[in-house]
Enzyme design. Structure first.
Site, PDB file in Angstrom:
ATOM      1  N   ARG A  55     -11.370  41.394  42.232  1.00 43.60           N
ATOM      2  CA  ARG A  55     -10.240  40.821  42.969  1.00 43.60           C
ATOM      3  C   ARG A  55     -10.651  40.359  44.361  1.00 43.60           C
ATOM      4  NH1 ARG A  55      -6.621  43.870  45.635  1.00 43.60           N
ATOM      5  NH2 ARG A  55      -7.153  45.680  44.349  1.00 43.60           N
ATOM      6  N   TYR A 108       7.006  18.175  45.980  1.00 41.27           N
ATOM      7  CA  TYR A 108       7.051  18.732  44.638  1.00 41.27           C
ATOM      8  C   TYR A 108       8.222  19.691  44.530  1.00 41.27           C
ATOM      9  CZ  TYR A 108       5.482  21.442  40.567  1.00 41.27           C
ATOM     10  OH  TYR A 108       5.407  22.088  39.365  1.00 41.27           O
ATOM     11  N   ASP A 179      -0.177  18.448  51.390  1.00 41.94           N
ATOM     12  CA  ASP A 179      -0.527  18.486  49.975  1.00 41.94           C
ATOM     13  C   ASP A 179      -1.255  17.180  49.652  1.00 41.94           C
ATOM     14  OD1 ASP A 179      -0.606  18.366  47.181  1.00 41.94           O
ATOM     15  OD2 ASP A 179       1.234  19.526  46.985  1.00 41.94           O
ATOM     16  N   LYS A 204      -4.478  19.295  38.661  1.00 41.56           N
ATOM     17  CA  LYS A 204      -4.324  17.858  38.472  1.00 41.56           C
ATOM     18  C   LYS A 204      -5.679  17.140  38.523  1.00 41.56           C
ATOM     19  CE  LYS A 204       0.153  18.816  38.632  1.00 41.56           C
ATOM     20  NZ  LYS A 204       0.257  20.151  39.238  1.00 41.56           N
TER      21      LYS A 204
END
Length: 379
Positions: A55, A108, A179, A204
């Site tokens: 982690r 978004y 973004d 994406k």
């Protein structure tokens, strides 16, 4: 890994290929492998320079982070997350509790929903603003703590003047995140324009094959970087090593994929602009587009995303049902071309027209894509 300083000599298309690779040791693999490990051998006192637990860090993450960070001009400043929204959640945690977040009104929809969730809990004050309206953004910054914008926006394909809004934010003492998913690091670099943090849904264009969920945040600010890494460790919002490796493999072909898709998008936008069934084409590469001048002066290309508006929602839905080559599906940035009426999603803002259809242009032949749109529009 390669020395980040030695990578600075290369252009971004080259960096996408060479960054994050192992050193040139005889017998070593050309590319990094997938490190599948939850724990690591560490007897005695903990050595902070060695891995301890899955982690906390992973060599496959490090390779992707070096690559995406290098593409954004911060080779040691990227943090990978389990998804784009995991990155978005970490980003909003940087805003002071009770602070004022100014966010692009056509961001978004899930980012808008997350901002609304923070507002409803009393964690943040939230103001929505037209990211393409520089004066409007500047006015909203008067008592703000953080500005978050997309450019180009999703799904209206609006273009923000990033140097101007970042300069206004800096003057007002406001942090800025951008973004950069639609543009990718190959077309613009918001850190160079004055942003504090860059966000990518690596699902994406970076990964590019519609088979991965992944997010990345990039910053040059050491304090913000430490907070983002701490957030990832404490919340466990970590990417899987195999998904990370797939994303890294996808980045290697980003240059050629984006070049092809962008060329096709431009041709389709020009053809669609004269089709009688189309009432509007949204693509900054068209000289008639409201964002053309800003995009031409601040970006290195116009991207492969466009949107069209038809007569009404019924016509838009009919288009998505009639296509044969285009895939009626959400998301974007993959090798296949996707088409979607965005307002079919209940959470999509009302500022998005009912008859708007978003097109993510892939790698198919431009004439095949065009012929499919023509037959679908004809129905």
């Amino acid at each position: 890994m390669a020395d980040p300083e030695s990578m600075q000599q290369y252009l971004r298309e080259t960096l996408a290929v060479v960054a994050g690779r192992p050193g040139r040791t005889p017998g070593a693999p050309v590319g990094p492998g997938v490190e599948l490990a939850s724990t690591y051998i560490q007897p005695g006192d903990i050595d902070p320079d060695l891995p301890v637990y899955g982690r906390y860090g992973n060599a496959t993450w490090a390779a992707l982070e070096e690559t995406v960070g290098g593409l954004e001009g911060a080779p040691e400043g990227a943090v990978a997350f389990a998804s784009g929204m995991a990155a978005g959640a970490a980003l909003f945690e940087l805003v002071p509790r009770g602070g004022h977040l100014v966010i692009g009104a056509t961001s978004y929809n899930t980012m808008l929903a997350l901002a609304e969730e923070h507002r409803a809990r009393g964690d943040l004050r939230v103001t929505r603003v037209d990211a393409a309206d520089t004066d409007g953004v500047r006015a909203a910054l008067a008592d703000a703590d953080w500005l978050h914008v997309e450019s180009p926006t999703n799904p209206l394909i609006e273009v923000a003047d990033l140097p101007a809004v970042c300069a206004a934010a800096r003057e007002a003492g406001v942090r800025v995140s951008v973004d950069n998913t639609f543009a990718t690091p190959l077309l613009q670099n918001p850190l160079d324009a004055g942003a504090d943090v860059v966000m990518h849904s690596a699902t994406k264009y970076l990964a590019g094959h519609s088979d991965v969920l992944l997010g990345v945040l990039v910053t040059r600010d050491a304090v913000l970087l430490d907070r983002l890494r701490t957030h990832r460790t404490l919340t466990g919002a970590i990417p899987g090593p195999f998904e990370t490796w797939l994303a890294l493999r996808g980045v290697r072909t980003l240059g050629v994929r984006l070049e092809r898709a962008q060329r096709t998008a431009s041709a389709l936008a020009e053809r669609l602009a004269s089709h009688p069934a189309v009432t509007r084409v949204r693509y900054p590469g068209l000289p008639s587009d409201p964002g053309h001048a800003v995009a031409a002066s601040t970006m290195r290309g116009f991207g492969a995303m466009l949107a069209i508006e038809l007569q009404d929602a019924a016509a838009a839905d009919a288009l998505t049902r009639a296509v044969r080559l285009w895939v009626p599906a959400t998301s974007l940035g993959g090798v296949e071309s996707l088409v979607e009426r965005r307002r079919r999603i209940p959470s999509e803002p009302e500022t998005v027209p009912e008859a708007l259809v978003r097109l993510s242009v892939g790698l198919e032949d431009v004439d095949d894509l065009w012929d499919d749109l023509v037959q679908a529009l004809g129905r």
